[in-house]
Design a protein around this motif. Sequence first.
Motif, PDB file in Angstrom:
ATOM      1  N   VAL A 252       0.857  -1.184   0.000  1.00 18.09           N
ATOM      2  CA  VAL A 252       0.000   0.000   0.000  1.00 18.09           C
ATOM      3  C   VAL A 252       0.887   1.226   0.000  1.00 18.09           C
ATOM      4  CG1 VAL A 252      -1.732   1.328   1.282  1.00 18.09           C
ATOM      5  CG2 VAL A 252      -1.912  -1.168   1.150  1.00 18.09           C
ATOM      6  N   VAL A 253       0.692   2.093  -1.002  1.00 19.52           N
ATOM      7  CA  VAL A 253       1.487   3.316  -1.141  1.00 19.52           C
ATOM      8  C   VAL A 253       0.563   4.444  -1.575  1.00 19.52           C
ATOM      9  CG1 VAL A 253       3.553   1.997  -1.808  1.00 19.52           C
ATOM     10  CG2 VAL A 253       2.064   2.953  -3.585  1.00 19.52           C
ATOM     11  N   PRO A 254       0.971   5.698  -1.453  1.00 23.54           N
ATOM     12  CA  PRO A 254       0.179   6.798  -1.999  1.00 23.54           C
ATOM     13  C   PRO A 254       0.085   6.699  -3.526  1.00 23.54           C
ATOM     14  CG  PRO A 254       1.721   7.615  -0.354  1.00 23.54           C
ATOM     15  CD  PRO A 254       2.104   6.199  -0.636  1.00 23.54           C
ATOM     16  N   GLU A 255      -1.043   7.128  -4.051  1.00 20.30           N
ATOM     17  CA  GLU A 255      -1.298   7.018  -5.488  1.00 20.30           C
ATOM     18  C   GLU A 255      -0.233   7.717  -6.320  1.00 20.30           C
ATOM     19  OE1 GLU A 255      -5.302   7.222  -8.183  1.00 20.30           O
ATOM     20  OE2 GLU A 255      -5.003   8.810  -6.705  1.00 20.30           O
ATOM     21  N   ARG A 256       0.198   8.908  -5.864  1.00 22.49           N
ATOM     22  CA  ARG A 256       1.201   9.646  -6.630  1.00 22.49           C
ATOM     23  C   ARG A 256       2.551   8.939  -6.608  1.00 22.49           C
ATOM     24  NH1 ARG A 256       2.163  16.195  -6.317  1.00 22.49           N
ATOM     25  NH2 ARG A 256       3.717  16.306  -7.980  1.00 22.49           N
ATOM     26  N   VAL A 257       2.848   8.223  -5.543  1.00 22.51           N
ATOM     27  CA  VAL A 257       4.084   7.442  -5.487  1.00 22.51           C
ATOM     28  C   VAL A 257       4.053   6.359  -6.562  1.00 22.51           C
ATOM     29  CG1 VAL A 257       5.377   5.769  -4.107  1.00 22.51           C
ATOM     30  CG2 VAL A 257       4.599   7.907  -3.080  1.00 22.51           C
ATOM     31  N   HIS A 258       2.916   5.673  -6.703  1.00 21.55           N
ATOM     32  CA  HIS A 258       2.820   4.665  -7.759  1.00 21.55           C
ATOM     33  C   HIS A 258       2.997   5.299  -9.130  1.00 21.55           C
ATOM     34  CE1 HIS A 258       0.642   2.436 -10.908  1.00 21.55           C
ATOM     35  NE2 HIS A 258       1.295   1.410 -10.375  1.00 21.55           N
ATOM     36  N   ALA A 259       2.409   6.473  -9.333  1.00 20.26           N
ATOM     37  CA  ALA A 259       2.555   7.125 -10.628  1.00 20.26           C
ATOM     38  C   ALA A 259       4.022   7.417 -10.949  1.00 20.26           C
ATOM     39  CB  ALA A 259       1.745   8.422 -10.648  1.00 20.26           C
ATOM     40  N   LEU A 260       4.817   7.715  -9.908  1.00 15.32           N
ATOM     41  CA  LEU A 260       6.234   8.016 -10.115  1.00 15.32           C
ATOM     42  C   LEU A 260       7.078   6.761 -10.269  1.00 15.32           C
ATOM     43  CD1 LEU A 260       6.604  10.818  -7.410  1.00 15.32           C
ATOM     44  CD2 LEU A 260       6.720  11.150  -9.879  1.00 15.32           C
ATOM     45  N   LEU A 261       6.748   5.696  -9.528  1.00 15.73           N
ATOM     46  CA  LEU A 261       7.632   4.530  -9.448  1.00 15.73           C
ATOM     47  C   LEU A 261       7.062   3.268 -10.088  1.00 15.73           C
ATOM     48  CD1 LEU A 261       8.681   4.897  -5.677  1.00 15.73           C
ATOM     49  CD2 LEU A 261       9.915   5.754  -7.676  1.00 15.73           C
ATOM     50  N   GLY A 262       5.742   3.133 -10.071  1.00 17.02           N
ATOM     51  CA  GLY A 262       5.131   1.865 -10.450  1.00 17.02           C
ATOM     52  C   GLY A 262       5.288   1.442 -11.886  1.00 17.02           C
ATOM     53  N   PRO A 263       5.069   2.329 -12.865  1.00 21.69           N
ATOM     54  CA  PRO A 263       5.102   1.879 -14.263  1.00 21.69           C
ATOM     55  C   PRO A 263       6.419   1.229 -14.672  1.00 21.69           C
ATOM     56  CG  PRO A 263       4.053   4.027 -14.085  1.00 21.69           C
ATOM     57  CD  PRO A 263       4.605   3.717 -12.740  1.00 21.69           C
ATOM     58  N   ASN A 266       6.398  -2.345 -13.538  1.00 21.87           N
ATOM     59  CA  ASN A 266       5.288  -3.173 -14.017  1.00 21.87           C
ATOM     60  C   ASN A 266       4.408  -3.655 -12.876  1.00 21.87           C
ATOM     61  OD1 ASN A 266       3.814  -4.331 -16.143  1.00 21.87           O
ATOM     62  ND2 ASN A 266       4.854  -6.308 -15.911  1.00 21.87           N
ATOM     63  N   VAL A 267       4.131  -2.737 -11.921  1.00 19.18           N
ATOM     64  CA  VAL A 267       3.166  -3.040 -10.871  1.00 19.18           C
ATOM     65  C   VAL A 267       1.942  -2.149 -11.069  1.00 19.18           C
ATOM     66  CG1 VAL A 267       4.806  -3.893  -9.170  1.00 19.18           C
ATOM     67  CG2 VAL A 267       4.306  -1.458  -9.260  1.00 19.18           C
ATOM     68  N   VAL A 268       0.788  -2.699 -10.765  1.00 19.85           N
ATOM     69  CA  VAL A 268      -0.494  -2.047 -11.028  1.00 19.85           C
ATOM     70  C   VAL A 268      -1.025  -1.445  -9.735  1.00 19.85           C
ATOM     71  CG1 VAL A 268      -2.873  -2.446 -11.778  1.00 19.85           C
ATOM     72  CG2 VAL A 268      -0.974  -3.643 -12.898  1.00 19.85           C
ATOM     73  N   ALA A 269      -1.682  -0.280  -9.843  1.00 20.74           N
ATOM     74  CA  ALA A 269      -2.307   0.361  -8.683  1.00 20.74           C
ATOM     75  C   ALA A 269      -3.805   0.123  -8.709  1.00 20.74           C
ATOM     76  CB  ALA A 269      -2.021   1.856  -8.686  1.00 20.74           C
ATOM     77  N   VAL A 270      -4.352  -0.343  -7.596  1.00 20.56           N
ATOM     78  CA  VAL A 270      -5.791  -0.529  -7.446  1.00 20.56           C
ATOM     79  C   VAL A 270      -6.252   0.370  -6.300  1.00 20.56           C
ATOM     80  CG1 VAL A 270      -7.661  -2.171  -7.049  1.00 20.56           C
ATOM     81  CG2 VAL A 270      -5.538  -2.934  -8.177  1.00 20.56           C
ATOM     82  N   PRO A 271      -7.130   1.354  -6.562  1.00 15.32           N
ATOM     83  CA  PRO A 271      -7.568   2.256  -5.492  1.00 15.32           C
ATOM     84  C   PRO A 271      -8.282   1.505  -4.368  1.00 15.32           C
ATOM     85  CG  PRO A 271      -8.129   3.152  -7.646  1.00 15.32           C
ATOM     86  CD  PRO A 271      -7.664   1.739  -7.878  1.00 15.32           C
ATOM     87  N   LEU A 272      -8.044   1.951  -3.130  1.00 14.36           N
ATOM     88  CA  LEU A 272      -8.741   1.406  -1.968  1.00 14.36           C
ATOM     89  C   LEU A 272      -9.973   2.258  -1.688  1.00 14.36           C
ATOM     90  CD1 LEU A 272      -5.663   0.674   0.321  1.00 14.36           C
ATOM     91  CD2 LEU A 272      -7.144  -1.032  -0.767  1.00 14.36           C
ATOM     92  N   THR A 273     -11.082   1.613  -1.389  1.00 13.39           N
ATOM     93  CA  THR A 273     -12.351   2.326  -1.188  1.00 13.39           C
ATOM     94  C   THR A 273     -12.572   2.745   0.262  1.00 13.39           C
ATOM     95  OG1 THR A 273     -13.499   0.217  -0.871  1.00 13.39           O
ATOM     96  CG2 THR A 273     -13.449   1.122  -3.110  1.00 13.39           C
ATOM     97  N   ASP A 274     -11.735   2.292   1.180  1.00 14.94           N
ATOM     98  CA  ASP A 274     -11.927   2.615   2.597  1.00 14.94           C
ATOM     99  C   ASP A 274     -11.784   4.119   2.827  1.00 14.94           C
ATOM    100  OD1 ASP A 274     -11.497  -0.347   3.960  1.00 14.94           O
ATOM    101  OD2 ASP A 274     -10.304  -0.031   2.151  1.00 14.94           O
ATOM    102  N   PRO A 275     -12.602   4.703   3.719  1.00 14.78           N
ATOM    103  CA  PRO A 275     -12.517   6.154   3.961  1.00 14.78           C
ATOM    104  C   PRO A 275     -11.127   6.616   4.391  1.00 14.78           C
ATOM    105  CG  PRO A 275     -14.519   5.249   4.939  1.00 14.78           C
ATOM    106  CD  PRO A 275     -13.714   4.088   4.471  1.00 14.78           C
ATOM    107  N   TRP A 276     -10.423   5.806   5.182  1.00 14.07           N
ATOM    108  CA  TRP A 276      -9.101   6.219   5.661  1.00 14.07           C
ATOM    109  C   TRP A 276      -8.051   6.257   4.560  1.00 14.07           C
ATOM    110  CZ3 TRP A 276      -6.097   2.212   4.346  1.00 14.07           C
ATOM    111  CH2 TRP A 276      -6.627   0.923   4.390  1.00 14.07           C
ATOM    112  N   ALA A 277      -8.399   5.692   3.385  1.00 15.03           N
ATOM    113  CA  ALA A 277      -7.428   5.695   2.284  1.00 15.03           C
ATOM    114  C   ALA A 277      -7.241   7.085   1.685  1.00 15.03           C
ATOM    115  CB  ALA A 277      -7.856   4.716   1.193  1.00 15.03           C
ATOM    116  N   ARG A 278      -8.167   7.977   1.953  1.00 16.26           N
ATOM    117  CA  ARG A 278      -7.987   9.388   1.549  1.00 16.26           C
ATOM    118  C   ARG A 278      -7.455  10.130   2.772  1.00 16.26           C
ATOM    119  NH1 ARG A 278      -9.746  10.877  -3.355  1.00 16.26           N
ATOM    120  NH2 ARG A 278     -11.147   9.444  -4.475  1.00 16.26           N
ATOM    121  N   ARG A 279      -6.255  10.661   2.659  1.00 14.52           N
ATOM    122  CA  ARG A 279      -5.549  11.211   3.815  1.00 14.52           C
ATOM    123  C   ARG A 279      -5.251  12.695   3.620  1.00 14.52           C
ATOM    124  NH1 ARG A 279      -0.174   8.334   4.974  1.00 14.52           N
ATOM    125  NH2 ARG A 279       0.302   9.253   2.929  1.00 14.52           N
TER     126      ARG A 279
END
Length: 307
Positions: A252-263, A266-279
């Motif tokens: 679990v990482v911040p979405e922007r971190v995946h955008a910088l490092l993930g591609p 070759n790792v995929v980001a799947v958003p978490l729906t839990d309320p605490w996932a928005r910080r």
Amino acid sequence: MSEGTPTPFILNRLDLKTLRLFAAICEEGTLNGAARRAAIAPSAVSKRLAELERALCCTLLTREPRGMRPTPAGETLLHHTRRMLGSAEQIALELAEHASGLRGFVRVLANLSAIVQFLPEDLQAFLAAQAGIGVDLEERPSGGVVAGVEEGAADLGICAGRTDPRSLKAYPYRGDRLVLVVPAGHPLAGRDALAFADTLDYDHVGMHRESSIYGTLRDEARRLGRPLRLRVHVPSFDAICRMAQAGMGLGVVPERVHALLGPQMNVVAVPLTDPWARRTLSLVVRPGAQSPAAAMLFDHLRLTADA
């Protein structure tokens, strides 16, 4: 003043060398360890400690079979000693910077999320506009950010919004969103979004134990009454992505971190729906006046903050 109470004259004898030795004893746990750190004889360290306890009219350390431990009076002195030593080192650093032409210096503590996602651009814009100011940026977990700013180790800090600011003033800085990172071929990789509970049947890779993200995941798993199948702790977001890439587990990482490092990995980001996932990340400062340079950086970060 009653006998046994330190006088101002005695307090004036608390030189930095003695205080540095006292802190080394507390941190090393032994006179020999402190002596090695200071490159002096253990007898000299023992003599300094005895003189310090005599001057302050109290016992600062207790001798135990496995080493030395601060007494309550020693804990108080250690707290103030660290602040004094930090201030002394900062005086030397800032005066050296002034001698080299800088007109101000700002010490910043921030958690990893802020450093990776937002501060590179925010500090670049600030330093481009304020060429005569220097910034010392240090990464710490969110709790350490608050403690460091409280103790005077930094002028301002950025931490997770859920962190107790204690005596500090806290202001909203930026918002982010946590996502699950998985290898491209993982069964969860094709999901548009999912709840954290849906990940608990799989192995996880987590940040270090002091990380606010790890604390959130651990607490949420407990609330759900499910074990968090953690295979390994790692110190950074790129390490989480790399471990996920190698099939070690979900991360679990911040979405922007995946955008910088993930591609690249070759790792995929799947958003978490839990309320605490928005910080929210918070900007924290001590109440009261700041140095001109610190005030300028504070104002800049407030202006760049999310609306």
